[in-house]
Write a protein that holds these residues in place. Sequence first.
Motif, short mmCIF file in Angstrom:
data_model
loop_
_atom_site.label_atom_id
_atom_site.label_comp_id
_atom_site.label_asym_id
_atom_site.label_seq_id
_atom_site.Cartn_x
_atom_site.Cartn_y
_atom_site.Cartn_z
N THR A 52 0.96 -1.20 0.14
CA THR A 52 -0.08 0.01 -0.01
C THR A 52 0.95 1.24 0.03
OG1 THR A 52 -0.02 -0.02 2.46
CG2 THR A 52 -1.89 -1.12 1.34
N ALA A 53 0.31 2.39 -0.16
CA ALA A 53 1.05 3.69 -0.12
C ALA A 53 2.03 3.79 1.14
CB ALA A 53 0.25 4.75 -0.20
N ASP A 54 1.15 3.52 2.37
CA ASP A 54 1.98 3.53 3.73
C ASP A 54 3.00 2.29 3.66
OD1 ASP A 54 -0.19 5.18 4.47
OD2 ASP A 54 0.13 4.58 6.41
N GLY A 55 2.72 1.19 3.27
CA GLY A 55 3.61 0.14 3.35
C GLY A 55 4.77 0.43 2.39
N LYS A 56 4.52 0.98 1.23
CA LYS A 56 5.93 1.20 0.39
C LYS A 56 6.82 2.33 0.94
CE LYS A 56 3.31 1.15 -3.57
NZ LYS A 56 3.03 1.24 -4.87
N GLU A 57 6.14 3.25 1.59
CA GLU A 57 6.89 4.22 2.17
C GLU A 57 7.62 4.16 3.55
OE1 GLU A 57 4.85 8.35 0.35
OE2 GLU A 57 4.05 7.66 2.22
N ILE A 58 7.02 3.24 4.17
CA ILE A 58 7.75 2.68 5.40
C ILE A 58 8.91 1.76 4.93
CG2 ILE A 58 7.53 1.18 7.42
CD1 ILE A 58 4.37 1.75 7.50
N ALA A 59 8.50 1.07 3.76
CA ALA A 59 9.72 0.31 3.38
C ALA A 59 10.98 1.35 2.78
CB ALA A 59 9.26 -0.51 2.08
N ALA A 60 10.39 2.35 2.09
CA ALA A 60 11.50 3.17 1.63
C ALA A 60 12.49 3.72 2.73
CB ALA A 60 10.54 4.40 1.26
N ARG A 61 11.60 4.14 3.81
CA ARG A 61 12.60 4.79 5.09
C ARG A 61 13.25 3.78 5.65
NH1 ARG A 61 10.02 10.38 6.23
NH2 ARG A 61 11.91 10.30 7.62
N LEU A 62 12.74 2.43 5.72
CA LEU A 62 13.50 1.29 6.51
C LEU A 62 14.73 1.13 5.71
CD1 LEU A 62 13.34 -0.60 8.69
CD2 LEU A 62 12.00 -2.19 7.23
N GLY A 63 14.45 1.16 4.29
CA GLY A 63 15.67 0.83 3.51
C GLY A 63 16.92 1.66 3.77
N VAL A 64 16.52 3.19 3.89
CA VAL A 64 17.64 3.89 4.15
C VAL A 64 18.27 3.92 5.52
CG1 VAL A 64 18.07 6.56 4.61
CG2 VAL A 64 16.85 5.71 2.47
N LYS A 65 17.36 3.52 6.30
CA LYS A 65 17.95 3.49 7.77
C LYS A 65 18.90 2.27 7.75
CE LYS A 65 14.07 5.37 10.38
NZ LYS A 65 14.53 6.42 10.90
N LEU A 66 18.43 1.15 7.21
CA LEU A 66 19.15 -0.21 7.15
C LEU A 66 20.28 -0.24 6.22
CD1 LEU A 66 16.26 -2.64 8.17
CD2 LEU A 66 17.93 -1.51 9.82
N ASN A 67 20.28 0.62 5.22
CA ASN A 67 21.03 0.50 4.20
C ASN A 67 20.55 -0.77 3.40
OD1 ASN A 67 22.88 1.73 2.23
ND2 ASN A 67 24.53 0.12 2.94
N ALA A 68 19.35 -1.08 3.25
CA ALA A 68 18.82 -2.34 2.53
C ALA A 68 18.42 -1.73 1.27
CB ALA A 68 17.66 -2.88 3.73
N GLY A 69 18.24 -2.83 0.22
CA GLY A 69 17.53 -2.74 -0.91
C GLY A 69 16.15 -2.86 -0.72
N VAL A 70 15.20 -2.09 -1.47
CA VAL A 70 13.98 -2.37 -1.34
C VAL A 70 13.19 -2.46 -2.59
CG1 VAL A 70 11.70 -0.97 -0.68
CG2 VAL A 70 13.66 -0.39 0.46
N ILE A 71 12.56 -3.61 -2.83
CA ILE A 71 11.75 -4.00 -4.00
C ILE A 71 10.03 -3.80 -3.77
CG2 ILE A 71 11.42 -5.65 -5.69
CD1 ILE A 71 14.09 -6.94 -4.69
#
Lengths: 266, 317
Positions: free
Chosen positions: B93-112
């Motif tokens: 969802t919009a929220d899910g993707k945006e939480i994923a986006a920020r988590l990716g930056v925090k953890l230096n993790a790839g987001v798909i």
Amino acid sequence: MKIVVLVKHVPDAQFDRHLTGPGNTTDRDESILSELDEYALEAALQLSEARGGAKAGNEVIALSMGPAGAVNAVKKSLQIGASSGAHLSDDALAGSDAAATSLALAAAIRYLGADSPVDLVLTGMASTDGETSLVPAQLAERLGLPQVTFASSLEVNGEHVVARRDGDAHADTVEATLPALVSVTDQINEPRYPNFKGILAAKKKKITALTLADIGVDAAQVGAAGSLTAVETAEARPPRTAGTIITDEGDAGIKLVEFLAAQKLL
Amino acid sequence: MAKALVFIDNPGAALKKSSLELLTIANSLGQAVVAVNGELHDDVAAALGAHGATVLYRPSATDLDDYLVAPKAAYLAAVVAASGAETVLLENTADGKEIAARLGVKLNAGVITDVVGVDADGTAHKSVLAGSYTTTAKARTAVAVLTVKPNSVDVEAPAAAGTPEAVTIDVPADATANAARVTGRAEKPASGRPELTEARIVVAGGRGVDGDFGPLEELADALGGALGASRAATDAGWIGHDYQVGQTGKTVSPQLYISAGISGAIQQKAGMQTSKVIVAINKDAESPIFEIADFGIIGDLFKVVPQATEEIKKRKG
Ligand SMILES: Cc1cc2nc3c(=O)[nH]c(=O)nc-3n(C[C@H](O)[C@H](O)[C@H](O)COP(=O)(O)OP(=O)(O)OC[C@H]3O[C@@H](n4cnc5c(N)ncnc54)[C@H](O)[C@@H]3O)c2cc1C
Ligand SMILES: Nc1ncnc2c1ncn2[C@@H]1O[C@H](COP(=O)(O)O)[C@@H](O)[C@H]1O
């Protein structure tokens, strides 16, 4: 008010779009300013105009990251009304995923804010090619700005930002203080077209060409090398073809149900 | 064993099918652990255990919903640190993707995003450029963050189920520092029909319905489907924006998509052309929707749709 609007140069969806090369990246021939970024630009222009426009010291800077052709997205933004532009381009950026793109754009925004601070970063809700909606949230995280995304309305009163965000189960009112990052949906406004005067005026407007060295980003952090994801395979889906087309002769509703029954869809 | 973390935001009174799908994928990747935000009912906790959750993380704070996205990403980053999860699965969802986006930056993790399948080795499947390509992608990082579309896998509960261990995670003190606040919330009425993005059948109307979705609602109900719309119909105010299918609305991929009074503009096709079977009803034989329809009817929707509804009711007795 100093506003940076992010504008992406994307393949025109009216034509067939392709993935090419070893990294399965998007072919950028026949590209245009992403139509969803026109809403962000319009929102920026309206905010600037409501405060007296350029004469009163308001600035709308259109920033695009992409290969040489991406300067056209910046030029189009200047024709529509942005006051100046910036084009971040570097061979090392090729193949950047959202993480690498947001890293480079964050550095470019810091660069643009070095002389006087940026009050607002405006973006589209999604790029029409990548369609991830990751970049705005990642930029907010990297820049430490409040994130106000998917705004279908936007008001700025002094330092105070108020937006509406439509979810499935509820519609929210979201508030933050400047500086902030806002992404807007296609519900927010009706973007204007460039007019003759705007096209002439754009020729005199400044576009700053930026490289990674200018914004202090190491080549290893971006592009295919710095990306945190890799597209490993890409397969073109066979285009859909037309099936049976009938003209209603008074019984098409029944024929439709027969078709659904034959497809086991009832 | 590798751990896969599923985030479920406000599970409510009963787990959604999409949450169970995430758990199914987590079980296939290793040991499933779950992070919840919001109220957690006992039977929901039990259902999570029954579907393989071994640990249930909950935040120390109860005010995460008062902010947009940011503090939820901070909470999840803390859960990843505590659990050692290598994969994080969220709703697309919009929220899910945006939480994923920020988590990716925090953890230096790839987001798909927009994932429709995950292999045991973490390879994610998705389709891009409005369904014109199917791709596989992989995170190159220690942690992978994936947002998964509904209807991607068949829900399966593992043989061994237990009671998950409950763990409270301290939400970092600065999690809300630069977050936008949610200051007003208007709940939208539920339609009683299936969720648009999860529905097996979608009946969508456009400008051609001319303000009257009644006949399409009746067809949708006869088929047990969801209602959808083109932007022309939502812009006209005939139906809510949440019903919009397309580039700036929902992307749907049902077994059956019935398009009535919709011309088939590129932005509309972007949201529905991966549907299994497409039926189009349109007065104009030149409408581009006919280029992608499996079954097309050149005719007046106000005649064809009610007749089809009657026939379905007759057959279903
Ligand atoms: C940035 C952007 C984003 C967009 N995003 C979306 C999106 O997400 N989703 C979307 O749908 N659109 C989107 N659009 C709009 C899109 O370009 C089209 O304008 C829109 O899809 C048209 O809707 P329509 O087909 O209902 O209307 P029209 O194009 O006006 O077509 C109406 C059709 O109904 C038929 N018709 C009329 N009466 C009858 C009848 N009685 N019986 C049968 N047929 C009848 C007509 O023949 C015609 O083909 C977007 C546009 C932009 C610029
Ligand atoms: N290369 C880029 N240059 C400028 N803006 C971009 C770029 N990539 C993404 N954006 C901005 O981020 C938004 C969301 O993009 P995405 O996350 O790719 O869906 C777009 O609408 C743009 O405003």
